[in-house]
Scaffold this motif. Structure first.
Motif, short mmCIF file in Angstrom:
data_model
loop_
_atom_site.label_atom_id
_atom_site.label_comp_id
_atom_site.label_asym_id
_atom_site.label_seq_id
_atom_site.Cartn_x
_atom_site.Cartn_y
_atom_site.Cartn_z
N GLU A 176 0.84 -1.20 0.00
CA GLU A 176 0.00 0.00 0.00
C GLU A 176 0.87 1.25 0.00
O GLU A 176 0.61 2.22 -0.73
CB GLU A 176 -0.90 0.02 1.24
CG GLU A 176 -2.00 -1.01 1.24
CD GLU A 176 -2.88 -0.89 2.47
OE1 GLU A 176 -3.99 -0.35 2.35
OE2 GLU A 176 -2.46 -1.34 3.55
N ILE A 177 1.92 1.23 0.81
CA ILE A 177 2.84 2.38 0.86
C ILE A 177 3.52 2.57 -0.49
O ILE A 177 3.70 3.71 -0.94
CB ILE A 177 3.87 2.18 1.99
CG1 ILE A 177 3.16 2.18 3.35
CG2 ILE A 177 4.93 3.27 1.96
CD1 ILE A 177 4.04 1.79 4.52
N ALA A 178 3.87 1.47 -1.14
CA ALA A 178 4.50 1.57 -2.46
C ALA A 178 3.57 2.23 -3.47
O ALA A 178 4.00 3.04 -4.30
CB ALA A 178 4.92 0.19 -2.94
N LEU A 179 2.28 1.90 -3.42
CA LEU A 179 1.32 2.50 -4.34
C LEU A 179 1.11 3.97 -4.02
O LEU A 179 0.99 4.80 -4.94
CB LEU A 179 -0.01 1.74 -4.27
CG LEU A 179 0.02 0.29 -4.76
CD1 LEU A 179 -1.32 -0.37 -4.56
CD2 LEU A 179 0.44 0.21 -6.23
N MET A 180 1.09 4.31 -2.73
CA MET A 180 0.97 5.71 -2.35
C MET A 180 2.19 6.51 -2.80
O MET A 180 2.07 7.66 -3.25
CB MET A 180 0.77 5.82 -0.84
CG MET A 180 -0.56 5.26 -0.35
SD MET A 180 -0.63 5.02 1.43
CE MET A 180 -0.50 6.70 2.00
N ARG A 181 3.35 5.90 -2.70
CA ARG A 181 4.59 6.56 -3.15
C ARG A 181 4.51 6.86 -4.65
O ARG A 181 4.94 7.92 -5.12
CB ARG A 181 5.79 5.68 -2.84
CG ARG A 181 7.14 6.39 -3.01
CD ARG A 181 8.27 5.39 -2.86
NE ARG A 181 8.23 4.70 -1.59
CZ ARG A 181 8.76 5.17 -0.46
NH1 ARG A 181 9.36 6.34 -0.45
NH2 ARG A 181 8.69 4.46 0.66
N GLN A 182 3.96 5.91 -5.42
CA GLN A 182 3.81 6.13 -6.86
C GLN A 182 2.82 7.26 -7.13
O GLN A 182 3.03 8.09 -8.03
CB GLN A 182 3.35 4.85 -7.54
CG GLN A 182 3.26 4.94 -9.05
CD GLN A 182 4.59 5.20 -9.70
OE1 GLN A 182 5.61 4.68 -9.26
NE2 GLN A 182 4.60 6.00 -10.76
N ALA A 183 1.74 7.31 -6.36
CA ALA A 183 0.77 8.40 -6.52
C ALA A 183 1.42 9.74 -6.22
O ALA A 183 1.16 10.74 -6.90
CB ALA A 183 -0.43 8.17 -5.61
N VAL A 184 2.27 9.77 -5.19
CA VAL A 184 2.99 11.00 -4.85
C VAL A 184 3.90 11.43 -5.99
O VAL A 184 3.97 12.61 -6.35
CB VAL A 184 3.80 10.80 -3.55
CG1 VAL A 184 4.83 11.91 -3.38
CG2 VAL A 184 2.87 10.77 -2.35
N ALA A 189 -3.65 12.83 -6.65
CA ALA A 189 -3.57 11.81 -7.69
C ALA A 189 -4.04 10.48 -7.10
O ALA A 189 -4.00 10.28 -5.88
CB ALA A 189 -2.14 11.69 -8.21
N ILE A 190 -4.48 9.58 -7.97
CA ILE A 190 -4.90 8.24 -7.56
C ILE A 190 -4.16 7.22 -8.42
O ILE A 190 -4.24 7.26 -9.65
CB ILE A 190 -6.42 8.04 -7.73
CG1 ILE A 190 -7.21 9.15 -7.05
CG2 ILE A 190 -6.83 6.67 -7.20
CD1 ILE A 190 -8.70 9.11 -7.34
N TYR A 191 -3.45 6.32 -7.77
CA TYR A 191 -2.73 5.27 -8.49
C TYR A 191 -3.15 3.91 -7.93
O TYR A 191 -2.92 3.61 -6.76
CB TYR A 191 -1.22 5.45 -8.36
CG TYR A 191 -0.43 4.43 -9.13
CD1 TYR A 191 -0.35 4.49 -10.52
CD2 TYR A 191 0.23 3.40 -8.47
CE1 TYR A 191 0.37 3.53 -11.23
CE2 TYR A 191 0.95 2.44 -9.18
CZ TYR A 191 1.01 2.52 -10.55
OH TYR A 191 1.71 1.57 -11.26
N LYS A 192 -3.79 3.11 -8.78
CA LYS A 192 -4.30 1.78 -8.39
C LYS A 192 -5.11 1.89 -7.10
O LYS A 192 -5.00 1.07 -6.19
CB LYS A 192 -3.15 0.78 -8.26
CG LYS A 192 -2.46 0.49 -9.58
CD LYS A 192 -1.44 -0.63 -9.49
CE LYS A 192 -0.83 -0.91 -10.86
NZ LYS A 192 0.19 -1.99 -10.81
N TYR A 205 -4.97 4.14 -4.72
CA TYR A 205 -4.35 4.81 -3.59
C TYR A 205 -4.05 6.28 -3.89
O TYR A 205 -3.67 6.64 -5.01
CB TYR A 205 -3.09 4.06 -3.13
CG TYR A 205 -3.47 2.83 -2.35
CD1 TYR A 205 -3.57 2.86 -0.97
CD2 TYR A 205 -3.80 1.65 -3.01
CE1 TYR A 205 -3.98 1.74 -0.25
CE2 TYR A 205 -4.20 0.52 -2.31
CZ TYR A 205 -4.29 0.58 -0.92
OH TYR A 205 -4.70 -0.52 -0.21
N VAL A 206 -4.20 7.09 -2.86
CA VAL A 206 -4.26 8.54 -3.01
C VAL A 206 -2.97 9.22 -2.56
O VAL A 206 -2.37 8.84 -1.55
CB VAL A 206 -5.45 9.10 -2.19
CG1 VAL A 206 -5.41 10.61 -2.11
CG2 VAL A 206 -6.76 8.62 -2.78
N ALA A 207 -2.58 10.25 -3.30
CA ALA A 207 -1.61 11.26 -2.83
C ALA A 207 -2.36 12.57 -2.71
O ALA A 207 -3.19 12.90 -3.56
CB ALA A 207 -0.46 11.40 -3.82
#
Length: 362
Positions: free
Chosen positions: A141-149, A224-227, A229-231
């Motif tokens: 989950e943290i990895a997906l949030m990092r990508q959204a960031v 942003a939303i990636y898979k 997960y939100v930034a």
């Protein structure tokens, strides 16, 4: 992954003597089943039983999104049929229950009316248990949030050169959202805020047709939303030179942001972190101009637990993810907000954001 999450939920249900949990479309349904849907006029329900069985009630148009391998039963209906007969079939599959757990904070009246057709004796709120489970983020989950960031940061960098005198806030928001889409964002988790000049004093100043002028600060708050997960990011920039007062306000907010972040570690409370930032702003004479909580949780939702605010004695634990976003808003003058996304670690924190916080003058 989803099976493990449901097992944790079932453990809570057994402790609280809940026979069936009913989920509605949204982040909780996504978290436990992978089914990503928004609440609409088409009734959708998921039931998780205390012995970890999974039942779906879905419209036919969404049927292909359901993971058939994990479902004990999938009941669907066409638009022409409507959900009435499907609800009765759903009831038959579930059987009689002593206690149903539902999401009081997200359930619509239509969904509540559908649940009234099921057989049960008691109704209780399972939301608190779910919120507790979701607060600790898993590594992926943290990895997906990092990508959204990363998407958010790169998109802001690409948008800043387009900001100039005479351009409207709406045009800036459109460019920013376009840049995020280009980089893989699935949409925006909330209406993009671009608030320039006097409109910067509106904490939720959604982009308008106001033209940006030289000498103004511009608050840009977007996500942003990636898979799934939100930034959630805010930076405040200046168009050419600004007044000494605005520069002072910016430096105060920056100090509040950085000092509060440096204090984050397990064992601190949400109140403690809020108090650090609020104390700096208050000492500078702008306490009455910081009108919202310091931060909120992020994950599958733009706003979720934990809420970083006064009088919230929730103790921070590793894996919690939230924003730190102090602000100062002065009517008829302008506003400043700086927002980062943080993860609590075993020894402190990790800031998912790398974007500079020195005042950017365009």
């Amino acid at each position: 992954m989803f099976q493990n999450r449901r097992e944790k939920l079932v453990s809570y249900m057994q402790q609280q003597q809940i026979d069936v949990a009913i989920l509605v479309p949204g982040s909780n349904m996504s978290y436990f089943t992978g089914l990503q849907l928004k609440q609409s006029e088409r009734l959708t329900l998921v039931a998780i039983t205390a012995n970890n069985q999974l039942y779906f009630l879905v419209p036919q148009v969404e049927l292909t999104k359901v993971d058939t391998e994990c479902a004990n039963a999938i009941i669907s209906y066409s638009d022409e049929e409507g959900p009435t007969q499907a609800i009765w079939q759903f009831k038959k599959e579930l059987g009689a229950s002593q206690t149903l757990g539902v999401e009081f904070d997200t359930m619509h009246v239509k969904e509540q009316k559908a649940i009234e057709h099921l057989t049960y004796n008691n109704l209780c709120d399972i939301g608190e248990s779910i919120r507790e489970l979701r607060m600790k983020k898993e590594h992926h989950e943290i990895a997906l949030m990092r990508q959204a960031v990363q998407i958010a940061e790169e998109s802001l960098e690409a948008t800043l050169p387009t900001i100039r005198a005479g351009v409207s806030e709406m045009e800036v928001a459109a460019q920013l959202e376009y840049e995020m889409r280009r980089r893989g964002s699935e949409g925006t988790p909330f209406g993009t805020i671009v608030a320039s000049g006097y409109r910067g004093a509106l904490p939720h100043g959604r982009a308008s047709m106001k033209k940006i002028e030289t000498g103004e600060l511009i608050v840009i708050d977007f996500g942003a939303i990636y898979k799934g997960y939100v930034a959630d990011m805010t930076r405040t920039v200046a168009l050419e030179e600004i007044s000494p007062t605005l520069k002072t306000i910016y430096s105060i907010v920056k100090q509040a942001n950085e000092t509060a972040i440096e204090a984050i570690k397990p064992g601190m409370t949400a109140h403690d972190i809020d108090a650090i930032a609020r104390g700096i702003i208050h000492a500078a004479g702008y306490g009455d101009n910081f009108t919202h909580r310091l931060g909120h949780g992020i994950g599958l939702s733009a706003h979720e637990e934990p809420y970083i605010m006064q009088r919230n004695q929730l103790v921070l634990k590793p894996g919690m993810a939230f924003t730190v976003e102090p602000g100062i808003y002065v009517q008829d003058v302008g506003g400043v907000r700086i927002e980062d996304n943080l993860i609590v670690t075993e020894n402190g924190y990790k800031n998912l954001m790398t974007y500079p916080k020195e005042l950017i003058i365009l």
